[in-house]
Design a protein around this motif. Structure first.
Motif, PDB file in Angstrom:
ATOM      1  N   UNK A 202     -12.108 -10.461  -2.860  1.00 13.30           N
ATOM      2  CA  UNK A 202     -12.647 -11.147  -4.330  1.00 13.30           C
ATOM      3  C   UNK A 202     -12.894 -10.337  -5.049  1.00 13.30           C
ATOM      4  N   UNK A 203     -12.862  -8.929  -4.896  1.00 17.26           N
ATOM      5  CA  UNK A 203     -13.394  -8.125  -5.843  1.00 17.26           C
ATOM      6  C   UNK A 203     -12.302  -7.755  -6.195  1.00 17.26           C
ATOM      7  N   UNK A 204     -11.131  -7.659  -5.867  1.00 15.74           N
ATOM      8  CA  UNK A 204     -10.197  -7.045  -6.129  1.00 15.74           C
ATOM      9  C   UNK A 204      -9.662  -8.041  -7.005  1.00 15.74           C
ATOM     10  N   UNK A 205      -9.179  -9.247  -6.500  1.00 17.27           N
ATOM     11  CA  UNK A 205      -8.381 -10.667  -7.657  1.00 17.27           C
ATOM     12  C   UNK A 205      -9.226 -10.587  -9.024  1.00 17.27           C
ATOM     13  N   UNK A 206     -10.799 -10.376  -9.259  1.00 18.18           N
ATOM     14  CA  UNK A 206     -10.951 -10.328 -10.440  1.00 18.18           C
ATOM     15  C   UNK A 206     -10.462  -9.143 -11.225  1.00 18.18           C
ATOM     16  N   UNK A 207      -9.673  -8.366 -11.305  1.00 16.35           N
ATOM     17  CA  UNK A 207      -8.498  -7.335 -11.891  1.00 16.35           C
ATOM     18  C   UNK A 207      -7.394  -7.668 -11.667  1.00 16.35           C
TER      19      UNK A 207
ATOM     20  N   UNK B  11      -0.072   6.068   4.375  1.00 13.55           N
ATOM     21  CA  UNK B  11      -0.430   5.861   3.221  1.00 13.55           C
ATOM     22  C   UNK B  11      -0.482   6.393   2.528  1.00 13.55           C
ATOM     23  N   UNK B  12      -0.628   5.763   1.492  1.00 21.14           N
ATOM     24  CA  UNK B  12      -1.184   6.848   0.246  1.00 21.14           C
ATOM     25  C   UNK B  12      -2.434   7.370   0.060  1.00 21.14           C
ATOM     26  N   UNK B  13      -3.644   7.028   0.618  1.00 21.70           N
ATOM     27  CA  UNK B  13      -4.949   7.122   0.480  1.00 21.70           C
ATOM     28  C   UNK B  13      -5.978   7.187  -0.919  1.00 21.70           C
ATOM     29  N   UNK B  14      -5.197   6.046  -1.522  1.00 19.32           N
ATOM     30  CA  UNK B  14      -6.050   6.049  -2.661  1.00 19.32           C
ATOM     31  C   UNK B  14      -6.880   5.247  -2.636  1.00 19.32           C
ATOM     32  N   UNK B  15      -7.463   4.778  -3.746  1.00 18.96           N
ATOM     33  CA  UNK B  15      -9.092   4.028  -2.975  1.00 18.96           C
ATOM     34  C   UNK B  15      -8.196   2.468  -4.053  1.00 18.96           C
ATOM     35  N   UNK B  16      -9.425   1.584  -3.395  1.00 23.05           N
ATOM     36  CA  UNK B  16      -9.976   1.306  -4.794  1.00 23.05           C
ATOM     37  C   UNK B  16      -9.380   0.546  -5.898  1.00 23.05           C
ATOM     38  N   UNK B  17     -10.309   1.683  -6.680  1.00 19.33           N
ATOM     39  CA  UNK B  17      -9.718   1.695  -8.767  1.00 19.33           C
ATOM     40  C   UNK B  17      -7.741   1.777  -8.152  1.00 19.33           C
ATOM     41  N   UNK B  18      -7.424   2.299  -7.551  1.00 18.64           N
ATOM     42  CA  UNK B  18      -5.922   1.934  -7.825  1.00 18.64           C
ATOM     43  C   UNK B  18      -5.495   0.824  -7.902  1.00 18.64           C
ATOM     44  N   UNK B  19      -5.484   0.204  -6.638  1.00 20.47           N
ATOM     45  CA  UNK B  19      -5.041  -0.992  -6.167  1.00 20.47           C
ATOM     46  C   UNK B  19      -5.853  -1.909  -7.661  1.00 20.47           C
ATOM     47  N   UNK B  20      -6.921  -1.991  -8.721  1.00 23.49           N
ATOM     48  CA  UNK B  20      -7.352  -2.831  -9.272  1.00 23.49           C
ATOM     49  C   UNK B  20      -6.647  -2.538  -9.724  1.00 23.49           C
ATOM     50  N   UNK B  21      -5.973  -1.439 -10.294  1.00 24.00           N
ATOM     51  CA  UNK B  21      -4.710  -1.652 -12.095  1.00 24.00           C
ATOM     52  C   UNK B  21      -3.605  -1.647 -11.040  1.00 24.00           C
TER      53      UNK B  21
ATOM     54  N   UNK C 213       3.047   1.227  -3.324  1.00 19.22           N
ATOM     55  CA  UNK C 213       2.176   0.684  -3.853  1.00 19.22           C
ATOM     56  C   UNK C 213       1.442  -0.237  -1.704  1.00 19.22           C
ATOM     57  N   UNK C 214       2.082  -1.233  -1.805  1.00 21.26           N
ATOM     58  CA  UNK C 214       2.060  -1.451  -0.377  1.00 21.26           C
ATOM     59  C   UNK C 214       0.581  -0.305   0.470  1.00 21.26           C
ATOM     60  N   UNK C 215       0.955   1.083   0.790  1.00 18.90           N
ATOM     61  CA  UNK C 215      -0.160   1.697   1.122  1.00 18.90           C
ATOM     62  C   UNK C 215      -1.196   3.022   0.831  1.00 18.90           C
ATOM     63  N   UNK C 216      -1.746   1.586  -0.922  1.00 20.48           N
ATOM     64  CA  UNK C 216      -2.687   2.374  -1.136  1.00 20.48           C
ATOM     65  C   UNK C 216      -3.488   2.397  -0.420  1.00 20.48           C
ATOM     66  N   UNK C 217      -4.040   1.476  -0.068  1.00 19.66           N
ATOM     67  CA  UNK C 217      -5.737   1.490   1.331  1.00 19.66           C
ATOM     68  C   UNK C 217      -6.026   2.205   2.445  1.00 19.66           C
ATOM     69  N   UNK C 218      -4.096   2.327   2.697  1.00 23.79           N
ATOM     70  CA  UNK C 218      -3.953   3.492   3.789  1.00 23.79           C
ATOM     71  C   UNK C 218      -3.772   4.684   4.359  1.00 23.79           C
ATOM     72  N   UNK C 219      -4.975   5.095   5.225  1.00 20.39           N
ATOM     73  CA  UNK C 219      -4.747   6.142   4.901  1.00 20.39           C
ATOM     74  C   UNK C 219      -3.789   7.039   5.127  1.00 20.39           C
TER      75      UNK C 219
END
Length: 357
Positions: free
Chosen positions: A218-223, A65-75, A54-60
């Motif tokens: 700030x955006x993902x803190x809301x999650x 990394x996993x090449x995921x998006x901010x939506x997955x990181x938000x979950x 999960x540390x590499x969700x936002x890393x290509x």
């Protein structure tokens, strides 16, 4: 129209993270760790970051990394918020990672993605996206100065430090003096970072990197705030169904039903705002506006949910043994993190061209 519903992949990710946290992040353990000299749960972090990747969700993917998006990181952050998990996910896997992505620091990104290093952006947790931030002095290639309110600095391997020449520098944490500061939220400790002639590697320009990092934070803190508020609501409803008074369920009293219904509506609104912010960060469409909207609303809901939980649990909600105080402290601290609600409302007014009278 943007689809803000959770995908099957996101639901599967949520289930996996929740199962891990259920097994390894019990409330009693979090409370005990908060009282110790090592509030961070390093084994849990290793399980999340290295074991689940999960540390590499936002890393290509080409950087490990996993090449995921901010939506997955938000979950992931929703689930971490539900458990008030004392791990540096937001600060390392989101904020520091976003700063490194802006600078194109591939080697450090690979280290963070593989969980071999924890990175922390040396900017105070209270700084809002787009706001001015303190910087250390750069003299003859050496960095000197003091920065305060740095979240999770105690477990950092590398600090991303802004300097007065406009650059962002990678500094090994061993080259800094890190002193704990008193923090309301014991699960996300703050520290003072002091550099005395430390050497660092220039990564790129600080302004765009810090702005991008703080906006994502700030955006993902809301999650995270959503996850905490949702747990508080669910747990309070469960308790009121079991607690009996005057030979009837406490939850059957009309006044309490009204309070819980109002809180449910607030949490539902926060879910929409948090999901919209995560989606906007993913697509890059109106991200500044979506983040400002989410943070203008999130703190109020999270704090209200925590206050209602403490009050409606009665005497037990006031005890140290019950985890309600962990959520209240996290909610109060998050209300100041990455800018207050007022700062985000002011930013939103500027974005909408609606200046104050």
């Amino acid at each position: 129209m943007t689809d803000l519903l959770y995908s099957e992949e996101e639901d599967a990710l949520r289930a996996a993270v929740r199962d891990l946290l259920t097994d390894h992040c019990a409330a009693a353990d979090v409370i005990a760790r908060a009282e110790s000299d090592t509030p961070h749960d390093v084994p849990l972090w290793k399980s999340l970051a290295a074991g689940m990747g999960l540390a590499g969700l936002l890393v290509p993917e080409d950087l490990g990394g996993q090449g995921a998006t901010h939506r997955e990181a938000a979950v992931v952050l929703e689930e971490l918020g539900r458990a008030v998990a004392p791990v540096p996910y937001l600060t390392s896997a989101v904020v520091a990672t976003e700063a490194l992505l802006e600078c194109g620091a591939e080697e450090l990104l690979a280290d963070l993605a593989s969980a071999t290093s924890v990175g922390v952006l040396a900017v105070g947790l209270h700084i809002a996206p787009g706001a001015a931030f303190p910087a250390v002095r750069l003299e003859d290639g050496a960095l000197s100065g003091e920065l305060t309110g740095i979240a999770d600095a105690a477990v950092a391997d590398v600090l991303l430090v802004p300097a007065d020449d406009g650059g962002l520098y990678a500094v090994p944490s061993s080259a800094a003096t890190i002193t704990p500061q008193v923090s309301l939220d014991l699960t996300r400790p703050l520290a003072r970072v002091r550099l005395d002639g430390a050497s660092g590697h220039r990564l790129g320009d600080a302004d765009p990197a810090v702005r991008r990092a703080l906006r994502a934070g700030a955006g993902l803190l809301a999650s995270e705030q959503l996850g905490a508020a949702d747990w508080l609501l669910t747990e309070t409803v469960r308790y009121l169904k079991e607690r009996r008074q005057f030979n009837r369920q406490v939850g059957g009293f009309q006044a309490l039903k009204h309070r819980l219904a109002r809180l449910w509506l607030e949490v539902a609104g926060l879910r929409a705002a948090a999901r919209n912010a995560a989606d906007a960060l993913t697509t890059g469409t109106d991200a500044d506006t979506a983040v400002a909207v989410a943070q203008a609303y999130a703190a109020q809901v999270a704090v209200h949910a925590a206050e209602e939980a403490v009050q409606l649990h009665g005497g037990i909600g006031m005890t140290w043994e019950h985890p309600a105080h962990l959520y209240l402290k996290r909610a109060k601290a998050d209300a100041l993190a990455y800018g207050t609600a007022g700062a985000h409302r002011a930013a939103l007014a500027g974005l909408a061209d609606l200046p104050a009278p």
